[in-house]
Write a protein that holds these residues in place. Structure first.
Motif, PDB file in Angstrom:
ATOM      1  N   ASP A  68       0.838  -1.208   0.000  1.00 34.09           N
ATOM      2  CA  ASP A  68       0.000   0.000   0.000  1.00 34.09           C
ATOM      3  C   ASP A  68       0.868   1.251   0.000  1.00 34.09           C
ATOM      4  N   PHE A  69       1.949   1.191   0.745  1.00 37.51           N
ATOM      5  CA  PHE A  69       2.862   2.335   0.830  1.00 37.51           C
ATOM      6  C   PHE A  69       3.446   2.660  -0.548  1.00 37.51           C
ATOM      7  N   THR A  70       3.952   1.639  -1.261  1.00 38.15           N
ATOM      8  CA  THR A  70       4.575   1.901  -2.563  1.00 38.15           C
ATOM      9  C   THR A  70       3.540   2.385  -3.576  1.00 38.15           C
ATOM     10  N   GLN A  71       2.326   1.850  -3.510  1.00 37.11           N
ATOM     11  CA  GLN A  71       1.277   2.311  -4.413  1.00 37.11           C
ATOM     12  C   GLN A  71       0.966   3.788  -4.156  1.00 37.11           C
ATOM     13  N   ALA A  72       0.850   4.145  -2.889  1.00 34.84           N
ATOM     14  CA  ALA A  72       0.580   5.539  -2.537  1.00 34.84           C
ATOM     15  C   ALA A  72       1.740   6.444  -2.942  1.00 34.84           C
ATOM     16  N   LEU A  73       2.959   5.938  -2.852  1.00 36.11           N
ATOM     17  CA  LEU A  73       4.135   6.715  -3.239  1.00 36.11           C
ATOM     18  C   LEU A  73       4.141   6.992  -4.741  1.00 36.11           C
ATOM     19  N   VAL A  74       3.820   5.994  -5.538  1.00 35.38           N
ATOM     20  CA  VAL A  74       3.748   6.181  -6.994  1.00 35.38           C
ATOM     21  C   VAL A  74       2.640   7.174  -7.340  1.00 35.38           C
ATOM     22  N   GLU A  75       1.508   7.066  -6.679  1.00 34.38           N
ATOM     23  CA  GLU A  75       0.406   8.010  -6.920  1.00 34.38           C
ATOM     24  C   GLU A  75       0.835   9.430  -6.560  1.00 34.38           C
ATOM     25  N   HIS A  76       1.575   9.577  -5.474  1.00 36.68           N
ATOM     26  CA  HIS A  76       2.085  10.892  -5.063  1.00 36.68           C
ATOM     27  C   HIS A  76       3.034  11.451  -6.131  1.00 36.68           C
ATOM     28  N   PHE A  77       3.890  10.600  -6.646  1.00 38.65           N
ATOM     29  CA  PHE A  77       4.823  10.985  -7.713  1.00 38.65           C
ATOM     30  C   PHE A  77       4.059  11.529  -8.914  1.00 38.65           C
ATOM     31  N   PHE A  78       3.025  10.829  -9.348  1.00 40.08           N
ATOM     32  CA  PHE A  78       2.286  11.283 -10.522  1.00 40.08           C
ATOM     33  C   PHE A  78       1.447  12.530 -10.239  1.00 40.08           C
ATOM     34  N   ARG A  79       0.966  12.687  -9.016  1.00 41.18           N
ATOM     35  CA  ARG A  79       0.289  13.954  -8.669  1.00 41.18           C
ATOM     36  C   ARG A  79       1.285  15.109  -8.735  1.00 41.18           C
ATOM     37  N   ASP A  80       2.511  14.862  -8.280  1.00 45.04           N
ATOM     38  CA  ASP A  80       3.542  15.893  -8.347  1.00 45.04           C
ATOM     39  C   ASP A  80       3.885  16.216  -9.803  1.00 45.04           C
ATOM     40  N   MET A  81       3.948  15.195 -10.651  1.00 42.14           N
ATOM     41  CA  MET A  81       4.234  15.430 -12.069  1.00 42.14           C
ATOM     42  C   MET A  81       3.094  16.223 -12.705  1.00 42.14           C
ATOM     43  N   ASP A  82       1.864  15.907 -12.347  1.00 44.47           N
ATOM     44  CA  ASP A  82       0.702  16.640 -12.849  1.00 44.47           C
ATOM     45  C   ASP A  82       0.813  18.115 -12.457  1.00 44.47           C
ATOM     46  N   ARG A  83       1.118  18.355 -11.181  1.00 45.89           N
ATOM     47  CA  ARG A  83       1.260  19.730 -10.693  1.00 45.89           C
ATOM     48  C   ARG A  83       2.390  20.455 -11.433  1.00 45.89           C
TER      49      ARG A  83
END
Length: 171
Positions: A68-83
């Motif tokens: 769950d942690f790694t999935q959330a980390l990847v999602e955070h990465f892509f939100r940052d890329m979106d921003r």
């Protein structure tokens, strides 16, 4: 779905942010750009964050408690890329296409880097870096390959508890 708004997150957002900030800080070392010739551009910085995230995910991929942690980390990465893409002035209609391209680049890098690191052959890793980071043969690729081998070994020696903050799972 709207019901997701009422669920407690599986992973504490602060823990994800802490891990992501650590990855970004590691990727911003001056030597990558000044000494090893990684382009000090948006693309070059994306490549370095991607490499470091790939190493982190590689270490945790066989740890069921970190899923769950790694999935959330990847999602955070892509939100940052979106921003980041939005800050660069890409229109709302263009953002999904840009982020999808970035996702393809990231997952392509992960798919190429894993077997190269598994081989332990610096030349294999250097080849991945030439294709995915430098775009052509570059003397800095050998140094970056040696660094990645060292970082992969360093991460492999760390217990999961040091890579997944104690607050990594929401109570």
């Amino acid at each position: 779905m709207i019901f997701n708004l009422f669920r407690k997150p599986a992973v504490a957002p602060d823990a994800i942010d802490q891990a992501y900030r650590s990855i970004v800080a590691q990727s911003r070392q001056v030597r990558f750009y000044a000494d090893w010739g990684v382009a000090d551009t948006v693309t070059g910085r994306f490549d370095m964050v991607s490499l470091h995230l790939a190493l982190y995910l590689r270490r945790l991929k066989n740890e069921p408690t970190a899923r769950d942690f790694t999935q959330a980390l990847v999602e955070h990465f892509f939100r940052d890329m979106d921003r980041s893409v939005r800050e660069l002035g890409v229109t709302d209609l263009g953002v999904p296409k840009k982020v999808k391209t970035m996702g393809n680049v990231f997952y392509g890098l992960v798919a190429a880097l894993d077997p190269a690191l598994d081989s332990g052959d610096a030349a294999d890793i250097e080849s991945v870096l030439v294709r995915n980071v430098y775009g052509q043969a570059h003397p800095g690729a050998a140094q970056l390959a040696a660094y990645l081998i060292g970082e992969s070994a360093r991460l492999a020696a760390l217990p999961v508890s040091e890579l997944v903050p104690a607050a990594g799972v929401a109570a």
